[in-house]
Design a protein around this motif. Structure first.
Motif, PDB file in Angstrom:
ATOM      1  N   SER A  47     -18.638  19.087   3.469  1.00  0.00           N
ATOM      2  CA  SER A  47     -17.678  18.011   3.237  1.00  0.00           C
ATOM      3  C   SER A  47     -18.310  16.978   2.316  1.00  0.00           C
ATOM      4  CB  SER A  47     -17.240  17.370   4.552  1.00  0.00           C
ATOM      5  OG  SER A  47     -18.333  16.728   5.177  1.00  0.00           O
ATOM      6  N   LYS A  48     -17.453  16.348   1.532  1.00  0.00           N
ATOM      7  CA  LYS A  48     -17.885  15.273   0.641  1.00  0.00           C
ATOM      8  C   LYS A  48     -16.966  14.093   0.873  1.00  0.00           C
ATOM      9  CE  LYS A  48     -19.413  18.486  -2.795  1.00  0.00           C
ATOM     10  NZ  LYS A  48     -20.404  18.400  -3.784  1.00  0.00           N
ATOM     11  N   GLY A  49     -17.539  12.898   0.821  1.00  0.00           N
ATOM     12  CA  GLY A  49     -16.739  11.713   1.041  1.00  0.00           C
ATOM     13  C   GLY A  49     -17.439  10.460   0.578  1.00  0.00           C
ATOM     14  N   TYR A  50     -16.888   9.305   0.983  1.00  0.00           N
ATOM     15  CA  TYR A  50     -17.440   8.020   0.557  1.00  0.00           C
ATOM     16  C   TYR A  50     -17.297   6.979   1.663  1.00  0.00           C
ATOM     17  CZ  TYR A  50     -12.770   6.113   0.090  1.00  0.00           C
ATOM     18  OH  TYR A  50     -11.504   5.668   0.363  1.00  0.00           O
ATOM     19  N   ALA A  72     -13.678   0.636   3.576  1.00  0.00           N
ATOM     20  CA  ALA A  72     -12.864   1.832   3.402  1.00  0.00           C
ATOM     21  C   ALA A  72     -13.783   3.039   3.425  1.00  0.00           C
ATOM     22  CB  ALA A  72     -12.103   1.787   2.082  1.00  0.00           C
ATOM     23  N   SER A  73     -13.313   4.107   4.046  1.00  0.00           N
ATOM     24  CA  SER A  73     -14.108   5.332   4.069  1.00  0.00           C
ATOM     25  C   SER A  73     -13.194   6.540   4.183  1.00  0.00           C
ATOM     26  CB  SER A  73     -15.102   5.324   5.227  1.00  0.00           C
ATOM     27  OG  SER A  73     -14.435   5.353   6.463  1.00  0.00           O
ATOM     28  N   ARG A  84     -10.221   5.826   6.773  1.00  0.00           N
ATOM     29  CA  ARG A  84     -10.223   4.603   7.579  1.00  0.00           C
ATOM     30  C   ARG A  84     -10.290   3.398   6.651  1.00  0.00           C
ATOM     31  NH1 ARG A  84     -14.690   1.916   8.601  1.00  0.00           N
ATOM     32  NH2 ARG A  84     -14.580   0.226  10.069  1.00  0.00           N
ATOM     33  N   GLN A  85      -9.548   2.338   6.986  1.00  0.00           N
ATOM     34  CA  GLN A  85      -9.629   1.053   6.296  1.00  0.00           C
ATOM     35  C   GLN A  85      -9.797  -0.031   7.340  1.00  0.00           C
ATOM     36  OE1 GLN A  85      -6.042   0.734   4.000  1.00  0.00           O
ATOM     37  NE2 GLN A  85      -6.985   1.683   2.219  1.00  0.00           N
ATOM     38  N   ASP A 108      -8.946  -2.285  12.276  1.00  0.00           N
ATOM     39  CA  ASP A 108      -9.182  -0.971  11.680  1.00  0.00           C
ATOM     40  C   ASP A 108      -7.893  -0.166  11.638  1.00  0.00           C
ATOM     41  OD1 ASP A 108     -11.812  -1.682  11.605  1.00  0.00           O
ATOM     42  OD2 ASP A 108     -12.464  -0.320  13.188  1.00  0.00           O
ATOM     43  N   ARG A 109      -7.690   0.551  10.542  1.00  0.00           N
ATOM     44  CA  ARG A 109      -6.561   1.476  10.445  1.00  0.00           C
ATOM     45  C   ARG A 109      -7.108   2.874  10.226  1.00  0.00           C
ATOM     46  NH1 ARG A 109      -1.715   2.304   6.111  1.00  0.00           N
ATOM     47  NH2 ARG A 109      -0.622   3.835   7.374  1.00  0.00           N
ATOM     48  N   TYR A 110      -6.737   3.764  11.129  1.00  0.00           N
ATOM     49  CA  TYR A 110      -7.105   5.175  11.027  1.00  0.00           C
ATOM     50  C   TYR A 110      -5.864   5.961  10.613  1.00  0.00           C
ATOM     51  CZ  TYR A 110     -11.250   3.721  13.536  1.00  0.00           C
ATOM     52  OH  TYR A 110     -12.406   3.083  13.902  1.00  0.00           O
TER      53      TYR A 110
END
Length: 129
Positions: A47-50, A72-73, A84-85, A108-110
């Motif tokens: 997996s790749k993400g930020y 943010a992620s 998520r933000q 948090d917003r999921y």
């Protein structure tokens, strides 16, 4: 910044910049942005993400710093389930040398199951030697 970690189950690389920008003597932005490349060694799934974190600070008086945060992620770009933000406010206080107090509230917003919100409150105390 670069980090490479490995254990029996996974291997990951994290890379990205971290910076502080001063707008004037009392207003400053602390920000970081990291990319993650992660591989599960037993299943060979990758997996790749930020992850991105920003904190805008305003020093009212020496040692009294209220701030706004935005995070943010998305740790897996192939799905919104890892998205998520977060928005928040907080206060950092240095009452005397070697002592730091910090309190923060985040919303948090999921993005799982059409998205849901949660609240995060935290308080931190540090004593530096």
């Amino acid at each position: 910044t670069y980090y490479r970690g490995k254990d029996d189950n996974q291997e990951r690389d994290i890379v990205g910049p971290w910076l502080i920008l001063n707008y004037n003597k009392n207003i400053f932005l602390m920000s970081e942005f990291f990319f993650q490349d992660k591989e599960n060694l037993s299943s060979n799934e990758a997996s790749k993400g930020y992850v991105n974190t920003n904190r805008l600070n305003y020093q009212i008086f020496k040692g009294v710093i209220p701030f706004l945060t935005f995070e943010a992620s998305q740790l897996d770009w192939t799905t919104d389930f890892s998205k998520r933000q977060s928005y928040g406010v907080g206060l950092q206080f240095f009452p005397r040398p070697h002592i730091e107090l910090m309190a923060s509230y985040q919303k948090d917003r999921y993005y799982i199951d059409d998205g849901y919100f949660s609240d995060l409150y935290w308080f931190m105390f540090n004593y530096y030697l």
